[in-house]
Design a protein around this motif. Structure first.
Motif, short mmCIF file in Angstrom:
data_model
loop_
_atom_site.label_atom_id
_atom_site.label_comp_id
_atom_site.label_asym_id
_atom_site.label_seq_id
_atom_site.Cartn_x
_atom_site.Cartn_y
_atom_site.Cartn_z
N HIS A 294 0.83 -1.20 0.00
CA HIS A 294 0.00 0.00 0.00
C HIS A 294 0.87 1.26 0.00
N PRO A 295 0.42 2.30 -0.66
CA PRO A 295 1.19 3.56 -0.65
C PRO A 295 1.19 4.18 0.74
N LYS A 296 2.27 4.86 1.08
CA LYS A 296 2.38 5.48 2.39
C LYS A 296 1.52 6.74 2.49
N GLU A 297 1.46 7.50 1.41
CA GLU A 297 0.67 8.73 1.42
C GLU A 297 -0.77 8.41 1.07
N ARG A 298 -1.72 8.92 1.85
CA ARG A 298 -3.13 8.63 1.62
C ARG A 298 -3.93 9.92 1.52
N GLN A 299 -5.06 9.81 0.85
CA GLN A 299 -6.01 10.91 0.75
C GLN A 299 -7.32 10.46 1.42
N TYR A 300 -7.99 11.41 2.07
CA TYR A 300 -9.21 11.07 2.79
C TYR A 300 -10.34 12.02 2.43
N GLU A 301 -11.52 11.45 2.24
CA GLU A 301 -12.74 12.24 2.07
C GLU A 301 -13.44 12.35 3.43
N THR A 302 -13.97 13.51 3.72
CA THR A 302 -14.65 13.73 4.99
C THR A 302 -16.15 13.88 4.75
N PHE A 303 -16.94 13.19 5.56
CA PHE A 303 -18.39 13.24 5.47
C PHE A 303 -18.93 13.70 6.82
N TRP A 304 -19.65 14.82 6.81
CA TRP A 304 -20.22 15.35 8.05
C TRP A 304 -21.65 14.85 8.21
N VAL A 305 -21.97 14.43 9.42
CA VAL A 305 -23.29 13.88 9.72
C VAL A 305 -23.87 14.62 10.93
N ILE A 306 -25.11 15.05 10.82
CA ILE A 306 -25.80 15.71 11.92
C ILE A 306 -26.66 14.68 12.65
N ILE A 307 -26.40 14.51 13.95
CA ILE A 307 -27.19 13.60 14.78
C ILE A 307 -27.73 14.42 15.95
N ASP A 308 -29.05 14.59 15.98
CA ASP A 308 -29.69 15.48 16.95
C ASP A 308 -29.08 16.88 16.79
N ASP A 309 -28.40 17.37 17.81
CA ASP A 309 -27.80 18.70 17.71
C ASP A 309 -26.28 18.63 17.61
N ARG A 310 -25.76 17.44 17.26
CA ARG A 310 -24.32 17.25 17.18
C ARG A 310 -23.88 17.05 15.73
N GLU A 311 -22.68 17.48 15.46
CA GLU A 311 -22.08 17.29 14.14
C GLU A 311 -20.87 16.36 14.31
N VAL A 312 -20.92 15.23 13.63
CA VAL A 312 -19.82 14.26 13.72
C VAL A 312 -19.24 14.05 12.33
N ALA A 313 -18.02 13.54 12.29
CA ALA A 313 -17.31 13.38 11.01
C ALA A 313 -16.89 11.93 10.81
#
Length: 359
Positions: A294-313
């Protein structure tokens, strides 16, 4: 230290050019993989009489070598000490020698308490270890008594100098365990996963392996049918396909430094048992080779989710398609999770594991 004094050389077995035995050598190479076969079963009320692992080697050597690049050495059979303490001391020396040369030792055979030697060797060099154990029993007997398979985990978890970071216990069977031990593990926030949860797709269990420094497998956690696969055979347990799938997941760990496969019934008269252990090792080797590619350098996509009044990633590795939970830009500070965790998050549900991490 002269490692040759601790080992009996492996027998020479014939292999075709396309088979794994054609690339397994007796010489140890820096950055490679080392197979070490052990016979000391005194920690499980057995003996230290040398076992014959020729059948297992024969079945392993005849499997495909694929296009693997990592050198593999069969160091032979480890010579047991006069006492179990001698065995543990000498094995730790051998493992430390391997680790300092960036060699990944795979210990095969012996009783389950040898996992303590693996932990001690790694813990001597690295800090904040993550240990994953596949075992149908969660035994936490008095750590002040002589080391055996019933108290080695207590000794690991009670280590004061350089204590363990994370511990995941996989495959426990509720009917075979003391309730107090399960409650204690929950109170200290260590993960315990029932056998029933592992009989589904490995995808949901993979996050526990992803950053493991040490993995040990008690063969008692694998089901035995017509003949005993392990020292303490069980009618319930992971089946043949499941254990091979989890061996591959163990090999895919980003941090794997050593792995042990213990409590195997080396005296089994059934060839299928030797084939199974050989294939477990093969899938482990496949996972290690895939991870190293596997390559050492990685790229990541972030997805934000709202649960009740909280924002999680949630984050997704665009190369491996593996998922993480957490807001930090440093992926090592995020918690490995599964795609199912993300899908459930979108529906407004977070598992207790994710909730504990968020807190």
């Amino acid at each position: 230290m002269n490692i040759e004094d601790l080992l009996i050389p492996a027998p020479k077995l014939h292999a075709e050019k396309w088979q794994l035995g054609a690339v397994i050598k007796p010489e140890i190479k820096e950055g490679g993989i080392a197979l070490i076969f052990c016979s000391d079963e005194r920690g499980a009320q057995g003996t230290a009489i040398p076992k014959n692992y020729t059948k297992i080697r024969s079945e392993l050597y005849k499997l495909s070598k694929q296009d693997w690049k990592i050198p593999i050495a069969d160091l032979g059979d480890f010579i047991s000490g006069k006492t179990p303490e001698d065995t543990h001391c000498a094995l730790q020396e051998l493992l430390t020698f391997c680790l300092r040369k960036q060699i990944l030792p795979i210990v095969i055979g012996g009783s389950n308490d040898l996992a303590y030697s693996l932990f001690s060797a790694i813990n001597h060099i690295y800090k904040n270890l993550t240990y994953v154990q596949i075992n149908h029993i969660l035994s936490l007997e008095n750590p002040d008594t002589p080391l055996c398979e019933k108290n080695f985990l207590s000794k690991i978890l009670s280590t004061e100098a350089n204590p363990i970071g994370k511990y995941h216990h996989l495959g426990f069977q509720k009917h075979a365990n003391e309730l107090d031990a399960l409650h204690l593990m929950s109170e200290v926030n260590f993960d315990i996963i029932r056998l029933a949860e592992m009989m589904k797709s490995p995808e949901t269990i993979e996050p526990y392996f992803r950053r493991a420094d040490l993995v040990s497998i008690n063969c008692d956690a694998v089901e035995s049918l017509t003949d005993a696969f392990s020292l303490h055979p069980q009618v319930n347990g992971l089946n043949r396909r499941e254990i091979c799938a989890y061996m591959k997941e163990a090999g895919l760990s980003e941090n794997l430094k050593s792995i042990g496969i213990f409590n195997y019934q080396s005296h089994s008269r059934h060839l299928l048992n030797h084939q199974l252990l050989a294939q477990m090792i093969w899938y482990l080797l496949e996972g290690i080779n895939i991870q190293r590619s596997h390559p050492k350098e990685r790229q990541y996509e972030t997805f934000w989710v709202i649960i009740d009044d909280r924002e999680v990633a949630f984050k997704r590795d665009t190369f491996s398609n593996l998922w993480y939970f957490g807001k930090s830009n440093n992926i090592t500070e995020c918690l490995p999770c599964s795609k199912l965790d993300f899908e459930q998050g979108k529906l407004g549900y977070l598992s207790s594991r994710l909730l504990k991490f968020e807190v």
